[in-house]
Design a protein around this motif. Structure first.
Motif, PDB file in Angstrom:
ATOM      1  N   ALA A   1       0.831  -1.214   0.000  1.00  0.00           N
ATOM      2  CA  ALA A   1       0.000   0.000   0.000  1.00  0.00           C
ATOM      3  C   ALA A   1       0.866   1.266   0.000  1.00  0.00           C
ATOM      4  N   LEU A   2       1.971   1.251   0.758  1.00  0.00           N
ATOM      5  CA  LEU A   2       2.872   2.411   0.777  1.00  0.00           C
ATOM      6  C   LEU A   2       3.528   2.617  -0.582  1.00  0.00           C
ATOM      7  N   VAL A   3       3.962   1.528  -1.208  1.00  0.00           N
ATOM      8  CA  VAL A   3       4.569   1.627  -2.536  1.00  0.00           C
ATOM      9  C   VAL A   3       3.539   2.126  -3.552  1.00  0.00           C
ATOM     10  N   ALA A   4       2.288   1.738  -3.361  1.00  0.00           N
ATOM     11  CA  ALA A   4       1.220   2.164  -4.270  1.00  0.00           C
ATOM     12  C   ALA A   4       0.791   3.613  -4.040  1.00  0.00           C
ATOM     13  N   GLY A   5       1.337   4.241  -3.000  1.00  0.00           N
ATOM     14  CA  GLY A   5       1.039   5.659  -2.788  1.00  0.00           C
ATOM     15  C   GLY A   5       0.237   5.990  -1.548  1.00  0.00           C
ATOM     16  N   TRP A   6      -0.163   5.011  -0.780  1.00  0.00           N
ATOM     17  CA  TRP A   6      -0.903   5.276   0.456  1.00  0.00           C
ATOM     18  C   TRP A   6       0.013   5.999   1.431  1.00  0.00           C
ATOM     19  N   ARG A   7      -0.439   7.091   1.972  1.00  0.00           N
ATOM     20  CA  ARG A   7       0.330   7.858   2.945  1.00  0.00           C
ATOM     21  C   ARG A   7      -0.556   8.132   4.170  1.00  0.00           C
ATOM     22  N   PRO A   8      -0.528   7.197   5.133  1.00  0.00           N
ATOM     23  CA  PRO A   8      -1.356   7.381   6.326  1.00  0.00           C
ATOM     24  C   PRO A   8      -0.801   8.509   7.186  1.00  0.00           C
ATOM     25  N   ARG A   9      -1.597   8.969   8.090  1.00  0.00           N
ATOM     26  CA  ARG A   9      -1.121   9.937   9.072  1.00  0.00           C
ATOM     27  C   ARG A   9       0.000   9.285   9.873  1.00  0.00           C
ATOM     28  N   ALA A  10       1.017  10.050  10.192  1.00  0.00           N
ATOM     29  CA  ALA A  10       2.178   9.513  10.910  1.00  0.00           C
ATOM     30  C   ALA A  10       1.757   8.897  12.239  1.00  0.00           C
ATOM     31  N   ARG A  11       0.846   9.534  12.922  1.00  0.00           N
ATOM     32  CA  ARG A  11       0.381   9.024  14.215  1.00  0.00           C
ATOM     33  C   ARG A  11      -0.334   7.685  14.055  1.00  0.00           C
ATOM     34  N   VAL A  12      -1.126   7.545  13.008  1.00  0.00           N
ATOM     35  CA  VAL A  12      -1.841   6.293  12.752  1.00  0.00           C
ATOM     36  C   VAL A  12      -0.845   5.168  12.474  1.00  0.00           C
ATOM     37  N   LEU A  13       0.151   5.440  11.645  1.00  0.00           N
ATOM     38  CA  LEU A  13       1.150   4.418  11.331  1.00  0.00           C
ATOM     39  C   LEU A  13       1.926   4.019  12.580  1.00  0.00           C
ATOM     40  N   ALA A  14       2.262   4.976  13.428  1.00  0.00           N
ATOM     41  CA  ALA A  14       2.963   4.659  14.677  1.00  0.00           C
ATOM     42  C   ALA A  14       2.115   3.744  15.553  1.00  0.00           C
ATOM     43  N   HIS A  15       0.823   4.010  15.628  1.00  0.00           N
ATOM     44  CA  HIS A  15      -0.048   3.160  16.439  1.00  0.00           C
ATOM     45  C   HIS A  15      -0.207   1.758  15.834  1.00  0.00           C
ATOM     46  N   ILE A  16      -0.184   1.670  14.510  1.00  0.00           N
ATOM     47  CA  ILE A  16      -0.218   0.352  13.871  1.00  0.00           C
ATOM     48  C   ILE A  16       1.030  -0.436  14.267  1.00  0.00           C
ATOM     49  N   LEU A  17       2.162   0.233  14.334  1.00  0.00           N
ATOM     50  CA  LEU A  17       3.427  -0.433  14.675  1.00  0.00           C
ATOM     51  C   LEU A  17       3.491  -0.878  16.134  1.00  0.00           C
ATOM     52  N   VAL A  18       2.631  -0.323  16.977  1.00  0.00           N
ATOM     53  CA  VAL A  18       2.602  -0.717  18.390  1.00  0.00           C
ATOM     54  C   VAL A  18       2.041  -2.133  18.553  1.00  0.00           C
ATOM     55  N   ALA A  19       1.086  -2.504  17.731  1.00  0.00           N
ATOM     56  CA  ALA A  19       0.390  -3.790  17.899  1.00  0.00           C
ATOM     57  C   ALA A  19       1.323  -5.003  17.924  1.00  0.00           C
ATOM     58  N   PRO A  20       2.268  -5.135  16.985  1.00  0.00           N
ATOM     59  CA  PRO A  20       3.135  -6.317  17.076  1.00  0.00           C
ATOM     60  C   PRO A  20       4.057  -6.288  18.290  1.00  0.00           C
ATOM     61  N   LEU A  21       4.434  -5.105  18.746  1.00  0.00           N
ATOM     62  CA  LEU A  21       5.274  -5.015  19.943  1.00  0.00           C
ATOM     63  C   LEU A  21       4.501  -5.498  21.174  1.00  0.00           C
ATOM     64  N   VAL A  22       3.249  -5.103  21.272  1.00  0.00           N
ATOM     65  CA  VAL A  22       2.403  -5.570  22.375  1.00  0.00           C
ATOM     66  C   VAL A  22       2.195  -7.075  22.264  1.00  0.00           C
ATOM     67  N   SER A  23       2.018  -7.558  21.048  1.00  0.00           N
ATOM     68  CA  SER A  23       1.849  -8.990  20.817  1.00  0.00           C
ATOM     69  C   SER A  23       3.069  -9.767  21.314  1.00  0.00           C
ATOM     70  N   VAL A  24       4.255  -9.318  20.959  1.00  0.00           N
ATOM     71  CA  VAL A  24       5.484  -9.986  21.404  1.00  0.00           C
ATOM     72  C   VAL A  24       5.596  -9.933  22.924  1.00  0.00           C
ATOM     73  N   SER A  25       5.270  -8.794  23.504  1.00  0.00           N
ATOM     74  CA  SER A  25       5.333  -8.663  24.955  1.00  0.00           C
ATOM     75  C   SER A  25       4.402  -9.656  25.636  1.00  0.00           C
ATOM     76  N   CYS A  26       3.181  -9.745  25.163  1.00  0.00           N
ATOM     77  CA  CYS A  26       2.203 -10.672  25.765  1.00  0.00           C
ATOM     78  C   CYS A  26       2.650 -12.119  25.637  1.00  0.00           C
ATOM     79  N   ILE A  27       3.147 -12.483  24.462  1.00  0.00           N
ATOM     80  CA  ILE A  27       3.606 -13.860  24.262  1.00  0.00           C
ATOM     81  C   ILE A  27       4.825 -14.146  25.136  1.00  0.00           C
ATOM     82  N   ALA A  28       5.721 -13.185  25.261  1.00  0.00           N
ATOM     83  CA  ALA A  28       6.896 -13.383  26.112  1.00  0.00           C
ATOM     84  C   ALA A  28       6.480 -13.600  27.566  1.00  0.00           C
ATOM     85  N   TRP A  29       5.562 -12.783  28.057  1.00  0.00           N
ATOM     86  CA  TRP A  29       5.086 -12.960  29.438  1.00  0.00           C
ATOM     87  C   TRP A  29       4.412 -14.320  29.603  1.00  0.00           C
ATOM     88  N   ALA A  30       3.562 -14.691  28.636  1.00  0.00           N
ATOM     89  CA  ALA A  30       2.855 -15.974  28.718  1.00  0.00           C
ATOM     90  C   ALA A  30       3.805 -17.161  28.623  1.00  0.00           C
TER      91      ALA A  30
END
Length: 125
Positions: free
Chosen positions: A35-64
């Motif tokens: 999507a980025l290569v195709a020209g999609w340019r999300p708001r910087a804040r939105v993209l940062a929040h999207i990037l948080v999800a896998p970090l939280v996922s790794v944290s939860c799995i590590a704790w579990a």
């Protein structure tokens, strides 16, 4: 303190047990990349929040999985990204200089494909 071999064995077990989730994250990020290569340019804040999800996922799995160090570090990293995202403006993201985009792409491709802890019979899986 567990031995290095014990830590590597535990990390390999987590990587193999949660392979389906890793594949899902990789597919999501491949979609975002296309999507980025195709020209999609999300708001910087939105993209940062999207990037948080896998970090939280790794944290939860590590704790579990009984790995409080990785659980804590990835939780702190996710919190730092959320905090940083708050300071981002409401403007659309922009790409950096082409040299840095290429370097980032190469590093991302390596990280995307590097199966260090995964036990498989084929590189495809």
């Amino acid at each position: 303190m567990p031995s290095p071999d014990a830590l590597l064995t535990a990390l390999a077990a987590v990587a193999n047990d949660w392979r389906w989730l890793a594949i899902a994250w990789h597919l999501l990020f491949a979609t975002i990349f296309v999507a980025l290569v195709a020209g999609w340019r999300p708001r910087a804040r939105v993209l940062a929040h999207i990037l948080v999800a896998p970090l939280v996922s790794v944290s939860c799995i590590a704790w579990a999985s009984g790995n409080p160090f990785n659980g804590t570090m990835f939780a702190v990293l996710a919190a730092a990204l959320v905090w940083s995202a708050a300071s981002l403006g409401n403007s659309a993201m922009t790409l950096g200089p082409s040299t840095w985009v290429v370097v980032g792409g190469v590093i991302t491709a390596f990280g995307w494909m590097y199966p260090h802890f995964v036990t498989t019979e084929s590189w495809m899986t």
